[in-house]
Design a protein around this motif. Structure first.
Motif, PDB file in Angstrom:
ATOM      1  N   ARG A   1      -3.129  12.971 -19.182  1.00  0.00           N
ATOM      2  CA  ARG A   1      -2.585  12.483 -20.669  1.00  0.00           C
ATOM      3  C   ARG A   1      -1.113  12.878 -20.503  1.00  0.00           C
ATOM      4  NH1 ARG A   1      -6.902  15.222 -23.112  1.00  0.00           N
ATOM      5  NH2 ARG A   1      -5.601  17.003 -23.578  1.00  0.00           N
ATOM      6  N   ARG A   2      -0.803  14.006 -19.525  1.00  0.00           N
ATOM      7  CA  ARG A   2       0.594  14.362 -19.454  1.00  0.00           C
ATOM      8  C   ARG A   2       1.573  13.549 -18.516  1.00  0.00           C
ATOM      9  NH1 ARG A   2      -2.142  18.726 -21.235  1.00  0.00           N
ATOM     10  NH2 ARG A   2      -0.740  20.449 -22.298  1.00  0.00           N
ATOM     11  N   LEU A   3       1.080  12.628 -18.029  1.00  0.00           N
ATOM     12  CA  LEU A   3       1.518  11.699 -16.940  1.00  0.00           C
ATOM     13  C   LEU A   3       1.870  10.378 -17.700  1.00  0.00           C
ATOM     14  CD1 LEU A   3      -0.644  12.204 -13.544  1.00  0.00           C
ATOM     15  CD2 LEU A   3       1.404  13.650 -14.467  1.00  0.00           C
ATOM     16  N   LYS A   4       2.929   9.517 -16.952  1.00  0.00           N
ATOM     17  CA  LYS A   4       3.324   8.234 -17.427  1.00  0.00           C
ATOM     18  C   LYS A   4       2.220   7.405 -16.881  1.00  0.00           C
ATOM     19  CE  LYS A   4       8.284   9.507 -16.787  1.00  0.00           C
ATOM     20  NZ  LYS A   4       9.329   8.940 -15.925  1.00  0.00           N
ATOM     21  N   VAL A   5       2.130   6.333 -17.550  1.00  0.00           N
ATOM     22  CA  VAL A   5       0.976   5.437 -17.243  1.00  0.00           C
ATOM     23  C   VAL A   5       0.960   5.095 -15.756  1.00  0.00           C
ATOM     24  CG1 VAL A   5      -0.199   3.187 -17.656  1.00  0.00           C
ATOM     25  CG2 VAL A   5       0.755   4.278 -19.463  1.00  0.00           C
ATOM     26  N   PRO A   6       2.044   4.403 -15.022  1.00  0.00           N
ATOM     27  CA  PRO A   6       1.977   4.272 -13.583  1.00  0.00           C
ATOM     28  C   PRO A   6       1.408   5.392 -12.798  1.00  0.00           C
ATOM     29  CG  PRO A   6       4.105   3.916 -14.577  1.00  0.00           C
ATOM     30  CD  PRO A   6       3.304   4.167 -15.523  1.00  0.00           C
ATOM     31  N   GLU A   7       2.105   6.583 -13.013  1.00  0.00           N
ATOM     32  CA  GLU A   7       1.511   7.806 -12.329  1.00  0.00           C
ATOM     33  C   GLU A   7       0.171   7.983 -12.783  1.00  0.00           C
ATOM     34  OE1 GLU A   7       5.724  10.045 -12.972  1.00  0.00           O
ATOM     35  OE2 GLU A   7       3.931  10.568 -14.244  1.00  0.00           O
ATOM     36  N   ARG A   8      -0.198   7.992 -13.708  1.00  0.00           N
ATOM     37  CA  ARG A   8      -1.713   8.138 -14.150  1.00  0.00           C
ATOM     38  C   ARG A   8      -2.568   7.303 -13.371  1.00  0.00           C
ATOM     39  NH1 ARG A   8      -2.386   6.685 -19.463  1.00  0.00           N
ATOM     40  NH2 ARG A   8      -1.069   8.679 -20.120  1.00  0.00           N
ATOM     41  N   LEU A   9      -2.360   6.040 -13.267  1.00  0.00           N
ATOM     42  CA  LEU A   9      -3.168   5.153 -12.854  1.00  0.00           C
ATOM     43  C   LEU A   9      -3.161   5.421 -11.226  1.00  0.00           C
ATOM     44  CD1 LEU A   9      -2.194   1.850 -14.849  1.00  0.00           C
ATOM     45  CD2 LEU A   9      -4.411   2.983 -14.791  1.00  0.00           C
ATOM     46  N   ARG A  10      -2.165   5.553 -10.480  1.00  0.00           N
ATOM     47  CA  ARG A  10      -2.253   5.801  -9.269  1.00  0.00           C
ATOM     48  C   ARG A  10      -3.149   7.005  -8.808  1.00  0.00           C
ATOM     49  NH1 ARG A  10       3.887   6.382  -8.083  1.00  0.00           N
ATOM     50  NH2 ARG A  10       3.294   7.284  -6.296  1.00  0.00           N
ATOM     51  N   MET A  11      -3.080   8.037  -9.546  1.00  0.00           N
ATOM     52  CA  MET A  11      -3.999   9.066  -9.446  1.00  0.00           C
ATOM     53  C   MET A  11      -5.252   9.073  -9.910  1.00  0.00           C
ATOM     54  SD  MET A  11      -2.338  12.115  -8.297  1.00  0.00           S
ATOM     55  CE  MET A  11      -1.988  10.571  -6.917  1.00  0.00           C
ATOM     56  N   HIS A  12      -5.542   8.115 -10.895  1.00  0.00           N
ATOM     57  CA  HIS A  12      -7.025   7.708 -11.333  1.00  0.00           C
ATOM     58  C   HIS A  12      -7.672   6.881  -9.990  1.00  0.00           C
ATOM     59  CE1 HIS A  12     -10.578   6.357 -13.798  1.00  0.00           C
ATOM     60  NE2 HIS A  12     -10.308   5.160 -13.394  1.00  0.00           N
ATOM     61  N   TYR A  13      -6.995   6.116  -9.477  1.00  0.00           N
ATOM     62  CA  TYR A  13      -7.745   5.314  -8.244  1.00  0.00           C
ATOM     63  C   TYR A  13      -7.837   6.104  -7.203  1.00  0.00           C
ATOM     64  CZ  TYR A  13      -6.085   1.421 -11.342  1.00  0.00           C
ATOM     65  OH  TYR A  13      -5.922   0.502 -12.116  1.00  0.00           O
ATOM     66  N   VAL A  14      -6.803   7.165  -6.986  1.00  0.00           N
ATOM     67  CA  VAL A  14      -7.208   8.110  -5.884  1.00  0.00           C
ATOM     68  C   VAL A  14      -8.398   8.881  -6.172  1.00  0.00           C
ATOM     69  CG1 VAL A  14      -6.222  10.050  -4.522  1.00  0.00           C
ATOM     70  CG2 VAL A  14      -4.851   8.201  -5.153  1.00  0.00           C
ATOM     71  N   ALA A  15      -8.547   9.466  -7.456  1.00  0.00           N
ATOM     72  CA  ALA A  15      -9.591  10.157  -7.660  1.00  0.00           C
ATOM     73  C   ALA A  15     -10.886   9.446  -7.613  1.00  0.00           C
ATOM     74  CB  ALA A  15      -9.541  10.623  -9.064  1.00  0.00           C
ATOM     75  N   GLU A  16     -10.803   7.977  -8.015  1.00  0.00           N
ATOM     76  CA  GLU A  16     -12.187   7.355  -7.890  1.00  0.00           C
ATOM     77  C   GLU A  16     -12.545   6.717  -6.577  1.00  0.00           C
ATOM     78  OE1 GLU A  16     -14.208   6.678 -10.415  1.00  0.00           O
ATOM     79  OE2 GLU A  16     -13.171   8.241 -11.439  1.00  0.00           O
ATOM     80  N   GLY A  17     -11.474   6.896  -5.611  1.00  0.00           N
ATOM     81  CA  GLY A  17     -11.278   6.436  -4.247  1.00  0.00           C
ATOM     82  C   GLY A  17     -11.590   5.038  -4.232  1.00  0.00           C
ATOM     83  N   ARG A  18     -10.544   4.371  -5.241  1.00  0.00           N
ATOM     84  CA  ARG A  18     -10.552   2.860  -5.417  1.00  0.00           C
ATOM     85  C   ARG A  18      -9.492   2.485  -4.590  1.00  0.00           C
ATOM     86  NH1 ARG A  18     -13.807   0.111  -9.019  1.00  0.00           N
ATOM     87  NH2 ARG A  18     -12.679  -1.692  -7.848  1.00  0.00           N
ATOM     88  N   ALA A  19      -9.555   2.128  -3.241  1.00  0.00           N
ATOM     89  CA  ALA A  19      -8.146   1.760  -2.485  1.00  0.00           C
ATOM     90  C   ALA A  19      -8.130   0.437  -3.103  1.00  0.00           C
ATOM     91  CB  ALA A  19      -8.749   1.763  -1.008  1.00  0.00           C
ATOM     92  N   ASP A  20      -8.786  -0.585  -3.293  1.00  0.00           N
ATOM     93  CA  ASP A  20      -8.561  -1.971  -3.741  1.00  0.00           C
ATOM     94  C   ASP A  20      -7.696  -1.784  -4.934  1.00  0.00           C
ATOM     95  OD1 ASP A  20     -10.823  -0.680  -5.202  1.00  0.00           O
ATOM     96  OD2 ASP A  20     -11.640  -2.419  -5.533  1.00  0.00           O
ATOM     97  N   LEU A  21      -8.223  -1.157  -6.052  1.00  0.00           N
ATOM     98  CA  LEU A  21      -7.371  -1.227  -7.135  1.00  0.00           C
ATOM     99  C   LEU A  21      -5.814  -0.469  -7.117  1.00  0.00           C
ATOM    100  CD1 LEU A  21     -10.343  -0.193  -9.825  1.00  0.00           C
ATOM    101  CD2 LEU A  21      -9.343  -2.315  -8.783  1.00  0.00           C
ATOM    102  N   LEU A  22      -5.986   0.694  -6.049  1.00  0.00           N
ATOM    103  CA  LEU A  22      -4.497   1.205  -5.726  1.00  0.00           C
ATOM    104  C   LEU A  22      -3.655  -0.007  -5.213  1.00  0.00           C
ATOM    105  CD1 LEU A  22      -2.859   3.891  -5.505  1.00  0.00           C
ATOM    106  CD2 LEU A  22      -3.976   4.350  -3.418  1.00  0.00           C
TER     107      LEU A  22
END
Length: 415
Positions: free
Chosen positions: A297-318
Motif C-alpha cells: 500500500r505504501r508503493l506507487k502503482v507501477p512499483e507495486r505491480l513490479r514487486m507483486h509479479y516478482v512475488a508471484e513469480g510471474r515473469a510473463d506479467l512482469l
C-alpha cells in the motif's frame, strides 16, 4: 574549542586504488573552516597498487591536520577499512568520507554546530552529485531534529554522514564485513534508530559525490547477487528492530524501492533468460518473508505491480508491465465507487485470466500520471511524500499535452 587530545571530528577515509580522486578529497578536509586543530584524519589504504598508499604517507608528513595512515592487505570492500578507522578514532564525532568524494568547505563546522546545538547523534548534510545522481527528497528543508519516521531520511543510507562516536560505541555499531555493497545501509539505519535524534542540513552542500570514470567504485562494479545480499541484510535488520506492523512496513519501503526494484527494471527485459530466472529465484525468499499488504500500500502503482509479479513469480506479467513502461505509455485513470476511488489501467487491469487483484492497481499514495497528480481517497492508506515535479518539467509536460491536442485537431475526420 576541543583539546588536542580530543578533536571534534575524526574523518575516516578508506582508500583503494583512489588516485587521482584522493587528492581533492584530502584537500577538501584540509580546507575545512572547522580548523586543523579541531579534527584528525584516519586513512586506511586497503592494499592499493596505484600510489594511493604513498600519497597518504606524503600527505600525513606535511599536513597540518593530524593524520594517521594504516596500510593493510586488500579486504575486498569498504567495511574493514571503515571499522579499522573507527577503532582508531578519537574524535567526539566521526565522518566517513569516501576517497573519491569531497567536502564543502564549511561542512564539518556546520555539522558539528548542528549536532552540538540540538544534542542529535547523526547529521545529514546536503549532497550534490558530480557526474552522478544524488539523493534529494530528504533535503527539502533544514531540520534541527527529526527521526526516521518523521522525514525521508531512510532513503539515504550511505555512511557519509556525521555520527556521534559515543552512540556508535554504546551500541557497538560496526560495518558488516561479509557485505561488499550495501554495508553502509545497515549501519546507518541502525544508527538512525538508536540515535537521540537526527539533524538535516539542507541549505549548504556538505558533500560532493563523484562518479569514477574508471568504474572501480563498488556500486558500479559489483554483481547483482550482491544487491540481493544487501537487501536481505537490511530487511533482516528492520525485522530485528521492529515487530510486524506499521513501523516495520514503513522502513521496508527503502530496501524494496532502492535495492530490489532496480533489479526488475528495463534492464531485466534485456537480460539473458538465465539471469532473469536467477533474479526471480534470489528475490523469492525475500518476497515470501517481507512482502506484505502494508508495504504494498505504501508503493506507487507501477512499483507495486513490479514487486507483486516478482512475488508471484510471474515473469510473463512482469515482462508485459516493463514493456508498457519502456514504451512510455500512459495508463488510464479509472475511478470506481461512490468516492471515485482511482485505479491505474496498467496491463492486466480487469483481466480475470491474469488473476491480478484489483487492489494492486489502486492509487494509495499520491502519484503523477501524465502531469496530473492522482490522489488516493482520504484515509485509504499512509501517504508517502512524493516530490512535486519542477516548474520547468511541468511547463514541458503542459506544452506536450497542448501539442498533442493541436495535432489531434489537425487530423482529417475519418469517412
Amino acid at each position: 574549542m576541543a583539546s588536542v587530545e580530543i578533536p571534534d571530528v575524526t574523518v575516516i577515509i578508506g582508500a583503494y586504488e583512489a588516485m587521482p580522486y584522493l587528492i581533492p578529497c584530502l584537500e577538501s578536509v584540509e580546507a575545512q573552516t572547522l580548523g586543523a586543530d579541531r579534527m584528525e584524519i584516519v586513512a586506511v589504504d586497503d592494499g592499493s597498487t596505484d600510489g594511493t598508499g604513498e600519497y597518504l604517507d606524503e600527505f600525513a608528513a606535511r599536513s597540518k591536520v593530524r593524520t594517521r595512515v594504516v596500510h593493510q592487505e586488500n579486504s575486498g570492500g569498504p567495511s574493514k577499512p571503515r571499522n579499522v578507522g573507527l577503532d582508531m578514532a578519537r574524535g567526539r564525532y566521526v565522518f566517513f568520507l569516501d576517497a573519491d568524494d569531497y567536502l564543502g568547505t564549511e561542512a564539518l563546522e556546520r555539522m558539528v554546530a548542528m549536532a552540538d546545538r540540538n544534542g542529535t547523534d547523526v547529521v545529514l548534510g546536503k549532497i550534490e552529485g558530480i557526474g552522478r545522481g544524488a539523493p534529494k527528497s530528504m533535503f527539502g528543508r533544514t531540520l534541527e531534529r527529526t527521526d526516521v519516521f518523521s522525514s525521508n531520511i531512510k532513503m539515504t543510507l550511505s555512511a557519509e554522514k556525521l555520527f556521534r562516536r559515543a552512540l556508535l560505541e554504546k551500541h557497538k555499531l560496526r560495518f558488516d564485513q561479509q557485505l561488499y555493497t550495501g554495508e553502509d545501509a545497515r549501519f546507518t539505519l541502525e544508527a538512525y534508530v538508536r540515535s537521540a535524534g537526527v539533524s538535516v542540513i539542507a541549505d549548504y552542500v556538505c558533500l560532493y559525490i563523484v562518479r569514477r570514470d574508471d568504474g572501480k567504485h563498488i556500486t558500479q562494479s559489483g554483481s547483482y547477487a550482491m544487491r540481493f545480499d544487501s537487501a536481505k541484510a537490511l530487511m533482516d535488520l528492520i525485522a530485528e528492530l521492529y515487530p510486524p506492523g506499521e513501523k516495520r512496513d514503513e522502513l521496508m519501503i527503502r530496501p524494496f524501492v532502492i535495492t530490489l526494484l532496480p533489479q526488475f527494471d528495463h534492464r531485466w527485459l534485456k537480460a539473458a533468460a538465465g539471469t532473469r530466472r536467477d533474479k526471480l529465484d534470489l528475490a523469492r525468499p525475500l518476497m515470501e518473508k517481507y512482502w506484505t499488504p502494508g508495504v504494498a500500500r505504501r508503493l506507487k502503482v507501477p512499483e507495486r505491480l513490479r514487486m507483486h509479479y516478482v512475488a508471484e513469480g510471474r515473469a510473463d506479467l512482469l515482462e508485459n508491465h516493463l514493456t508498457f513502461l519502456q514504451e512510455k505509455k500512459v495508463p488510464e485513470v479509472i475511478r470506481k465507487g461512490a468516492e471515485g476511488k482511482p485505479y491505474l489501467g496498467y496491463p492486466h487491469f480487469g483481466d480475470e485470466a491474469a488473476g491480478v487483484p484489483a487492489e494492486m492497481f489502486a492509487v494509495t499514495v499520491s502519484e503523477w500520471v501524465d502531469g496530473v497528480r492522482v490522489t488516493a481517497p482520504r484515509g485509504a492508506a499512509p501517504q508517502r511524500a512524493v516530490p512535486r515535479p519542477s516548474f520547468a518539467r511541468r511547463v514541458v509536460r503542459k506544452l506536450r499535452r497542448m501539442a498533442r491536442g493541436a495535432l489531434a485537431g489537425r487530423r482529417p475526420a475519418r469517412s
